[in-house]
Write an enzyme that holds these catalytic residues in place. Structure first.
Site, PDB file in Angstrom:
ATOM      1  N   ASP A 179       2.844   6.367  -5.890  1.00 30.10           N
ATOM      2  CA  ASP A 179       3.600   6.104  -7.038  1.00 30.10           C
ATOM      3  C   ASP A 179       2.715   6.999  -8.182  1.00 30.10           C
ATOM      4  OD1 ASP A 179       5.246   4.278  -5.917  1.00 30.10           O
ATOM      5  OD2 ASP A 179       3.766   2.463  -6.694  1.00 30.10           O
ATOM      6  N   TYR A 219      -4.310   1.919   3.123  1.00 32.20           N
ATOM      7  CA  TYR A 219      -4.481   2.028   1.784  1.00 32.20           C
ATOM      8  C   TYR A 219      -5.674   1.091   1.320  1.00 32.20           C
ATOM      9  CZ  TYR A 219      -0.016   4.390   0.765  1.00 32.20           C
ATOM     10  OH  TYR A 219       0.958   5.077   0.770  1.00 32.20           O
TER      11      TYR A 219
END
Lengths: 244, 244
Positions: free
Chosen positions: B52, B110
């Site tokens: 994002d 992540y």
């Protein structure tokens, strides 16, 4: 009342520590603006080290005489509320009336970080000097040994008009190497204008082999800035600590 | 020839990985521009994870079919010469003709970093979510245990129109705590849109005590985004690694 402020900043966006007449884009200016607003009267702060434009600090110290009803914690919270996000006040405490952050400083610690390895680290790019060369660390350590001690460091000072003594004591130059970084830590009783950056540029030239470590003594004795190495970029430099 | 690119970026300034029609301020767009210039024909790259806006990467992987005489090292040097300083190509290598960075990815890692302690660290401000609250880490670890494994993660997906399967396997959620930071590392076979950030927001709410760790199973079963926690800010998230 005299207050001591411990300050951290990312110097990238600023024109250095010291307030300038023609611009307020300095760390000192930003902090004074907030304190003056808080006290509803002009406040002046004294910083321990006048870091150059682009130089960072993890442990800058300043002091200010102020008249306020706020507690130290409240002053600290007020400052952090109004200061930009790249300046953080770590602590505010009451100090002795005669405490002066610069004149009373016994020792300062500066760190210069050089990006090594083939690739830059994008997350550290503002805090490292990008060099990416193979440097001879042993030769740099040998040269550092010649620079430690009490010397006239005039050869490592950019200020030509300096009239005061340029004798300083460098207690220690430590050079650490990892795969990603060469980190040089300077501990001394005081540093001249641009001294850490010129010392670093000179040590880099030793590391490149274009300058011999044994020439350091003659370089010191020459008392001539032109004989020293280049001034390493500001972005790699951080004022780590001020000791009293 | 098909090439694999390993990429690092500071996502702060960008509108995310994926190229958008109305703007080229994306990581994919920046890299494609340079490759297209190099090959003198339009080049499209496939990224393993569509990070994002504001999300960072230490080990993003992409692949591109290109026709060039340059060696892998020359392509890498060309890219780093023309790309901005917050994007770095770590490695370029030849890949099997059918290699697809996203479809062939076996596992992704992540990391979400939360600033703890009373003060922010100005040097990490773009890579941490500033929280500065006391969180109950044991409760968060307990909740994480309920989330590990193979589940329908629809409750943790922002994309309401998602028609494909939202079943994923979260192999591991590791929560590490230091004085300065809480760091949550997610390892899984794939992640839905905003999934890591919603998982993190939910775990933070557990850490605050406003949500019980035992409710995680019911939350998963509800398959309703509204029942999960807030979407944690992008700046704290980094794509660490893609495994094949």
């Amino acid at each position: 009342m005299n207050y001591r402020l411990d300050i951290q900043y990312d110097g990238t966006r600023y024109g250095g520590w010291q307030k300038q007449k023609d611009t307020d884009n300095t760390i000192q200016g930003k902090i004074e603006d907030v304190l003056s607003r808080m006290c509803e009267t002009p406040v002046t702060i004294q910083g321990a080290g006048r870091t150059d434009a682009g130089v960072h600090a993890r442990g800058q110290v300043a002091n200010a005489h102020m008249d306020t009803d706020k507690s130290c914690e409240e002053i600290c919270a007020y400052l952090n509320h109004y200061l930009p996000e790249d300046i953080e006040i770590l602590q505010v405490r009451q100090a002795a009336e005669r405490f002066h952050s610069r004149l009373n400083a016994r020792e300062k610690v500066y760190q210069y970080r050089i990006a090594a390895g083939f690739h830059k680290n994008v997350f550290e790019r503002k805090y490292q000097c990008p060099l990416h060369e193979n440097l001879d660390i042993d030769a740099m350590r040998e040269a550092a040994g010649f620079l430690e001690g009490t010397h006239d460091f005039k050869s490592f000072c950019s200020n030509k008009k300096m009239k005061k003594s340029s004798i300083r004591t460098l207690h220690c130059i430590e050079i650490q190497e990892t795969e990603q970084e060469i980190c040089i830590t300077y501990t001394g009783d005081g540093f001249l204008y641009n001294m850490v950056r010129i010392l670093t540029g000179t040590l880099i030239e030793v590391g490149r082999g274009v300058r011999k470590s044994e020439t350091m003594t003659a370089l010191l004795e020459s008392c001539d800035r032109k004989n020293a190495g280049f001034t390493a970029p500001a972005r790699g430099l951080t004022l780590l600590e001020v000791r009293y």
